[in-house]
Write an enzyme that holds these catalytic residues in place. Structure first.
Site, PDB file in Angstrom:
ATOM      1  N   ARG A  40      -1.537  70.518   4.979  1.00 14.68           N
ATOM      2  CA  ARG A  40      -2.965  71.921   5.206  1.00 14.68           C
ATOM      3  C   ARG A  40      -2.381  73.174   5.130  1.00 14.68           C
ATOM      4  O   ARG A  40      -3.215  73.686   3.833  1.00 14.68           O
ATOM      5  CB  ARG A  40      -3.402  71.348   6.607  1.00 14.68           C
ATOM      6  CG  ARG A  40      -4.226  70.268   5.759  1.00 14.68           C
ATOM      7  CD  ARG A  40      -5.124  70.406   7.734  1.00 14.68           C
ATOM      8  NE  ARG A  40      -5.860  69.190   7.005  1.00 14.68           N
ATOM      9  CZ  ARG A  40      -6.067  68.280   8.786  1.00 14.68           C
ATOM     10  NH1 ARG A  40      -5.815  68.681   9.297  1.00 14.68           N
ATOM     11  NH2 ARG A  40      -7.558  67.425   8.401  1.00 14.68           N
ATOM     12  N   LYS A 206     -16.734  49.917  10.481  1.00 21.10           N
ATOM     13  CA  LYS A 206     -18.111  49.841  10.519  1.00 21.10           C
ATOM     14  C   LYS A 206     -19.129  50.088   9.688  1.00 21.10           C
ATOM     15  O   LYS A 206     -19.266  50.841   8.691  1.00 21.10           O
ATOM     16  CB  LYS A 206     -18.051  50.991  11.860  1.00 21.10           C
ATOM     17  CG  LYS A 206     -18.316  50.104  12.995  1.00 21.10           C
ATOM     18  CD  LYS A 206     -18.510  52.033  13.969  1.00 21.10           C
ATOM     19  CE  LYS A 206     -17.982  51.648  15.430  1.00 21.10           C
ATOM     20  NZ  LYS A 206     -18.516  52.779  16.489  1.00 21.10           N
ATOM     21  N   GLY A 398     -14.694  63.891   8.136  1.00 20.05           N
ATOM     22  CA  GLY A 398     -15.894  63.218   7.969  1.00 20.05           C
ATOM     23  C   GLY A 398     -16.880  63.978   7.134  1.00 20.05           C
ATOM     24  O   GLY A 398     -17.976  64.006   6.269  1.00 20.05           O
TER      25      GLY A 398
END
Ligand code: AMP
Length: 418
Positions: A40, A206, A398
């Site tokens: 990063r 999921k 996310g």
């Protein structure tokens, strides 16, 4: 409309407040915190070098871990300042706070091309609360705002959103860094007008996590390939037996609606036709969350569409991997999010690795643009040593998923239009 980027800025002598993603993993060694993966930090170097060249006075803000409003010494950004100085080959000043007079003084003393890294913004609860007074304090050292932390852009926090709003209100510019610019290009523009065939691979645990992405991509893709535990919810919805596999029994209606939409849109929607099954056996161990650990024993290929009651599906099978590979090799645009199985266990990474290789082949032999939508698929590609052989790997988890769902990310919305 396109967002302003650091390329468009004239920042000579100006104070540029830049939000970066320095949430790096750290380990304690002989009483010191040591960075165990500096990816990063390295990824911000092109934007930093460009701004240094332009004569900006750089003030870098970032979060590390979850200190929950406390000065947690193990989550200090100080080790990052030292490593950044080595990587850039120049001095990096460090402020042991992110707001206050000391910070303002250090920022004032910065020469053009100088860098100051602020301490962890999450040492203050006001950061995540996007507290306006806190954002004002951060913005005291900002003539221009730059955001290069795509992975944090889905949160409206003070350093990702609040400061940008204040700078813009004062008439200052808010621009995307080069990393952020690439994310918007590949997850946004390239997928809006994809070269065809456009093949989407979705996996992971999921259906509920990915259903918004599935729904949006059903409007754009030519083919959708499904893997991971998610596939078993679709199989259950179609009336097949899934044994002990991870499923969401209450999401079969959602799965059926997606299948129906695919049919109406003429999107080829493929589910696994075979899988790797195991027999889960209870142990007396508990995992970190206190749940019983199961031994996944007796792996075998199950070529039947049904999974026996005592068994669990943990990966796509060889016939499915071959079929998905065939579809992928003739694709011109590929988007991949989510592994095909429990890839963390080498025994069940076979399907994920086969898909990874097919994505690489599409890139190298068919000239496809291949975009890896963050999270575990990036981990899986890196684990297979194929990370540099695709067109683009998103740095967000996310944030990537929300962006692919078509959501407006607050950190992106706050940037100025060109
Ligand atoms: P996600 O974050 O939704 O992309 O899900 C990634 C997780 O899904 C990984 O930790 C995988 O181990 C898990 N996963 C994928 N396939 C399966 C499967 N068949 N059974 C259980 N977990 C799975």
């Amino acid at each position: 409309m396109a967002k302003l980027t650091v390329r468009d800025l004239n920042v000579n002598g100006k104070r540029v407040f830049m939000r970066v993603d320095y949430n790096v993993p750290l380990d304690e060694k002989d009483g010191q915190m040591v960075i165990t993966d500096e990816t990063r930090i390295k990824e911000t170097l092109p934007t930093l070098r460009l701004l240094i060249e332009k004569g900006a006075r750089l003030i870098l803000a970032a979060h590390l871990g979850r200190p929950k409003g406390k000065r947690e010494p193990s989550m200090s950004l100080r080790p990052v300042a030292a490593r950044l100085a080595e990587l850039l080959g120049c001095k990096v000043n460090f402020a042991d706070d992110c707001i206050g007079e000391k910070v303002e003084k250090l920022a004032k003393e910065l020469p053009p091309g100088g860098i100051l890294l602020l301490e962890n913004v999450r040492y203050y609860n006001e950061e995540e609360a996007n507290d306006p007074a806190f954002a004002e304090k951060l913005a005291k050292v900002a003539d221009v705002y730059v955001n290069d932390a795509f992975g944090a852009a889905h949160r409206a926090h003070a350093s990702t959103e609040g400061v940008a709003r204040i700078v813009a209100k004062r008439g200052g510019q808010c621009a995307a860094g080069l990393l952020m610019e690439r994310e918007l290009k590949f997850l946004g523009d390239e997928l809006d007008k994809p070269a065809r065939p456009f093949v989407v691979i979705l996996g992971g645990a999921k259906v509920s996590d990915k259903i918004k992405v599935i729904d949006r991509l059903l409007d754009k893709a030519d083919t959708i390939l499904i893997g991971g535990a998610m596939a078993y919810t679709f199989k259950l919805a179609q009336g097949f037996k899934v044994g002990q596999s991870l499923v969401e029994k209450d999401k079969t209606d959602v799965a059926l609606a997606a299948l129906d939409k695919a049919k109406k849109r003429g999107v080829q929607f493929l589910l696994p036709t075979d899988n790797t099954c195991v027999t889960p056996v209870k142990t007396d161990k508990l995992d970190k969350k206190g749940r019983p650990v199961l031994d996944l024993t007796n792996p075998r290929t199950n070529a039947d569409a049904n999974i026996p009651d005592s068994e669990e599906g943990v990966d796509i099978g060889p016939a499915t991997a071959a079929k998905y590979g065939e579809v992928l090799r003739s694709a011109k645009t590929v988007l991949w999010n989510g592994p095909m199985g429990i890839f963390e266990d080498k025994r069940f990474a076979v399907g994920t690795n086969a898909v990874a290789q097919a994505v690489v082949d599409a890139t190298q032999k068919n000239g496809a643009k291949t975009i890896i939508g963050g999270g575990d698929s990036v981990k899986a590609l890196n684990k297979a040593g194929l990370g540099d052989k695709v067109t683009f790997m998103s740095t967000g988890g996310g944030a990537s998923l929300e962006f692919l769902e078509g959501a407006v990310l607050p950190g992106v919305a706050a940037l100025s239009e060109k």
